[in-house]
Design a protein around this motif. Structure first.
Motif, PDB file in Angstrom:
ATOM      1  N   ARG A   8      39.214   5.309   0.991  1.00 40.08           N
ATOM      2  CA  ARG A   8      39.224   5.515  -0.832  1.00 40.08           C
ATOM      3  C   ARG A   8      37.804   5.895  -1.084  1.00 40.08           C
ATOM      4  NH1 ARG A   8      39.838   0.928  -5.423  1.00 40.08           N
ATOM      5  NH2 ARG A   8      40.463   2.267  -7.148  1.00 40.08           N
ATOM      6  N   HIS A   9      37.966   7.158  -1.757  1.00 43.28           N
ATOM      7  CA  HIS A   9      36.667   8.129  -2.056  1.00 43.28           C
ATOM      8  C   HIS A   9      36.750   7.705  -3.648  1.00 43.28           C
ATOM      9  CE1 HIS A   9      36.334  10.196   1.448  1.00 43.28           C
ATOM     10  NE2 HIS A   9      37.532  10.426   1.480  1.00 43.28           N
ATOM     11  N   LEU A  10      35.582   7.140  -4.014  1.00 41.85           N
ATOM     12  CA  LEU A  10      35.159   6.894  -5.340  1.00 41.85           C
ATOM     13  C   LEU A  10      34.200   7.569  -6.289  1.00 41.85           C
ATOM     14  CD1 LEU A  10      34.860   2.821  -4.796  1.00 41.85           C
ATOM     15  CD2 LEU A  10      37.104   4.230  -5.535  1.00 41.85           C
ATOM     16  N   ALA A  24      32.780  15.112 -13.272  1.00 46.56           N
ATOM     17  CA  ALA A  24      32.974  15.761 -12.363  1.00 46.56           C
ATOM     18  C   ALA A  24      33.578  14.937 -11.198  1.00 46.56           C
ATOM     19  CB  ALA A  24      31.512  16.400 -11.580  1.00 46.56           C
ATOM     20  N   VAL A  25      33.209  13.750 -11.127  1.00 44.10           N
ATOM     21  CA  VAL A  25      33.920  12.716 -10.305  1.00 44.10           C
ATOM     22  C   VAL A  25      35.496  12.248 -10.957  1.00 44.10           C
ATOM     23  CG1 VAL A  25      33.900  10.207  -9.310  1.00 44.10           C
ATOM     24  CG2 VAL A  25      32.055  11.926  -9.409  1.00 44.10           C
ATOM     25  N   THR A  26      35.119  11.853 -12.164  1.00 45.37           N
ATOM     26  CA  THR A  26      36.443  11.248 -12.557  1.00 45.37           C
ATOM     27  C   THR A  26      37.799  12.312 -12.624  1.00 45.37           C
ATOM     28  OG1 THR A  26      35.888  11.586 -14.960  1.00 45.37           O
ATOM     29  CG2 THR A  26      35.493   9.795 -14.039  1.00 45.37           C
ATOM     30  N   SER A  27      37.368  13.666 -12.564  1.00 41.76           N
ATOM     31  CA  SER A  27      38.195  14.673 -12.479  1.00 41.76           C
ATOM     32  C   SER A  27      39.338  14.427 -11.223  1.00 41.76           C
ATOM     33  CB  SER A  27      37.980  15.819 -12.424  1.00 41.76           C
ATOM     34  OG  SER A  27      37.198  16.364 -11.304  1.00 41.76           O
ATOM     35  N   TRP A  28      38.658  13.805 -10.163  1.00 41.22           N
ATOM     36  CA  TRP A  28      39.297  13.483  -8.816  1.00 41.22           C
ATOM     37  C   TRP A  28      39.591  12.129  -8.280  1.00 41.22           C
ATOM     38  CZ3 TRP A  28      36.779  11.511  -4.962  1.00 41.22           C
ATOM     39  CH2 TRP A  28      35.246  11.673  -5.278  1.00 41.22           C
ATOM     40  N   ALA A  29      38.730  11.379  -8.789  1.00 38.42           N
ATOM     41  CA  ALA A  29      38.627  10.137  -8.027  1.00 38.42           C
ATOM     42  C   ALA A  29      39.490   8.835  -8.893  1.00 38.42           C
ATOM     43  CB  ALA A  29      36.973   9.461  -8.172  1.00 38.42           C
ATOM     44  N   PRO A  30      39.855   8.068  -8.249  1.00 41.11           N
ATOM     45  CA  PRO A  30      39.937   7.924  -6.743  1.00 41.11           C
ATOM     46  C   PRO A  30      40.779   8.637  -5.864  1.00 41.11           C
ATOM     47  CG  PRO A  30      41.187   6.144  -7.846  1.00 41.11           C
ATOM     48  CD  PRO A  30      40.803   7.019  -8.734  1.00 41.11           C
ATOM     49  N   ALA A  31      40.438   8.937  -4.717  1.00 35.99           N
ATOM     50  CA  ALA A  31      41.072   9.938  -4.009  1.00 35.99           C
ATOM     51  C   ALA A  31      41.193   9.114  -2.452  1.00 35.99           C
ATOM     52  CB  ALA A  31      40.580  11.102  -3.721  1.00 35.99           C
ATOM     53  N   HIS A  32      42.461   9.294  -1.783  1.00 30.95           N
ATOM     54  CA  HIS A  32      42.541   8.709  -0.445  1.00 30.95           C
ATOM     55  C   HIS A  32      42.516   9.735   0.664  1.00 30.95           C
ATOM     56  CE1 HIS A  32      43.797   5.608  -3.212  1.00 30.95           C
ATOM     57  NE2 HIS A  32      43.254   4.607  -2.482  1.00 30.95           N
ATOM     58  N   LEU A  46      48.377  12.295  15.589  1.00 36.77           N
ATOM     59  CA  LEU A  46      47.810  11.817  14.328  1.00 36.77           C
ATOM     60  C   LEU A  46      48.239  12.588  13.007  1.00 36.77           C
ATOM     61  CD1 LEU A  46      45.144  10.892  12.861  1.00 36.77           C
ATOM     62  CD2 LEU A  46      43.836  12.845  13.401  1.00 36.77           C
ATOM     63  N   THR A  47      48.504  11.806  12.183  1.00 39.19           N
ATOM     64  CA  THR A  47      48.985  12.519  10.896  1.00 39.19           C
ATOM     65  C   THR A  47      48.034  12.100   9.888  1.00 39.19           C
ATOM     66  OG1 THR A  47      51.252  12.185  11.750  1.00 39.19           O
ATOM     67  CG2 THR A  47      50.814  12.428   9.346  1.00 39.19           C
ATOM     68  N   ILE A  48      47.555  13.128   9.195  1.00 40.76           N
ATOM     69  CA  ILE A  48      46.642  12.892   7.911  1.00 40.76           C
ATOM     70  C   ILE A  48      47.134  13.477   6.669  1.00 40.76           C
ATOM     71  CG2 ILE A  48      44.468  13.459   7.193  1.00 40.76           C
ATOM     72  CD1 ILE A  48      43.513  14.501  10.069  1.00 40.76           C
ATOM     73  N   THR A  49      47.143  12.298   5.829  1.00 41.92           N
ATOM     74  CA  THR A  49      47.294  12.984   4.172  1.00 41.92           C
ATOM     75  C   THR A  49      46.013  12.776   3.768  1.00 41.92           C
ATOM     76  OG1 THR A  49      48.345  10.814   3.868  1.00 41.92           O
ATOM     77  CG2 THR A  49      49.848  12.317   4.510  1.00 41.92           C
ATOM     78  N   GLN A  50      46.293  13.531   2.550  1.00 41.88           N
ATOM     79  CA  GLN A  50      44.668  13.606   1.822  1.00 41.88           C
ATOM     80  C   GLN A  50      45.115  14.075   0.290  1.00 41.88           C
ATOM     81  OE1 GLN A  50      42.082  16.301   3.342  1.00 41.88           O
ATOM     82  NE2 GLN A  50      40.240  15.139   2.486  1.00 41.88           N
ATOM     83  N   ASP A  51      44.210  13.119  -0.851  1.00 42.17           N
ATOM     84  CA  ASP A  51      44.416  13.481  -2.162  1.00 42.17           C
ATOM     85  C   ASP A  51      43.357  14.570  -2.319  1.00 42.17           C
ATOM     86  OD1 ASP A  51      46.174  11.427  -2.390  1.00 42.17           O
ATOM     87  OD2 ASP A  51      44.698   9.982  -3.471  1.00 42.17           O
ATOM     88  N   MET A  52      43.706  15.686  -3.038  1.00 44.68           N
ATOM     89  CA  MET A  52      42.685  16.739  -3.009  1.00 44.68           C
ATOM     90  C   MET A  52      43.095  17.753  -4.331  1.00 44.68           C
ATOM     91  SD  MET A  52      41.567  19.621  -0.249  1.00 44.68           S
ATOM     92  CE  MET A  52      42.163  18.459   1.195  1.00 44.68           C
TER      93      MET A  52
END
Length: 79
Positions: A8-10, A24-32, A46-52
């Motif tokens: 979890r990226h904060l 700049a951070v609150t426009s994307w965080a939190p992201a997993h 391996l399966t990767i999913t990502q919020d971006m």
């Protein structure tokens, strides 16, 4: 063996300080960033999913091959 890992990226660390509240951070965080490992045949899938945000897609597409090679080397290293 771990089957699922989630990060979890904060925010960012900038100039030695945590930034979790700037625009700049609150426009994307939190992201997993999620990693799922599944035994398939004689190996592991391996399966990767990502919020971006769309703005980051080209950068991540360029970075993933190198990151996945490093992950593979770690996973296949003899203990």
């Amino acid at each position: 063996m771990h089957e699922f890992i989630s990060i979890r990226h904060l925010g960012f660390v900038a100039n030695g300080k945590d930034d979790t509240t700037s625009e700049a951070v609150t426009s994307w965080a939190p992201a997993h960033e999620n990693y799922r490992f599944e035994a398939v045949g004689g190996g592991t899938q391996l399966t990767i999913t990502q919020d971006m945000l769309e703005d980051y897609v080209p950068m991540m597409e360029a970075a993933w091959p190198k990151a996945l090679e490093a992950l593979r080397a770690l996973c296949e290293a003899k203990a």
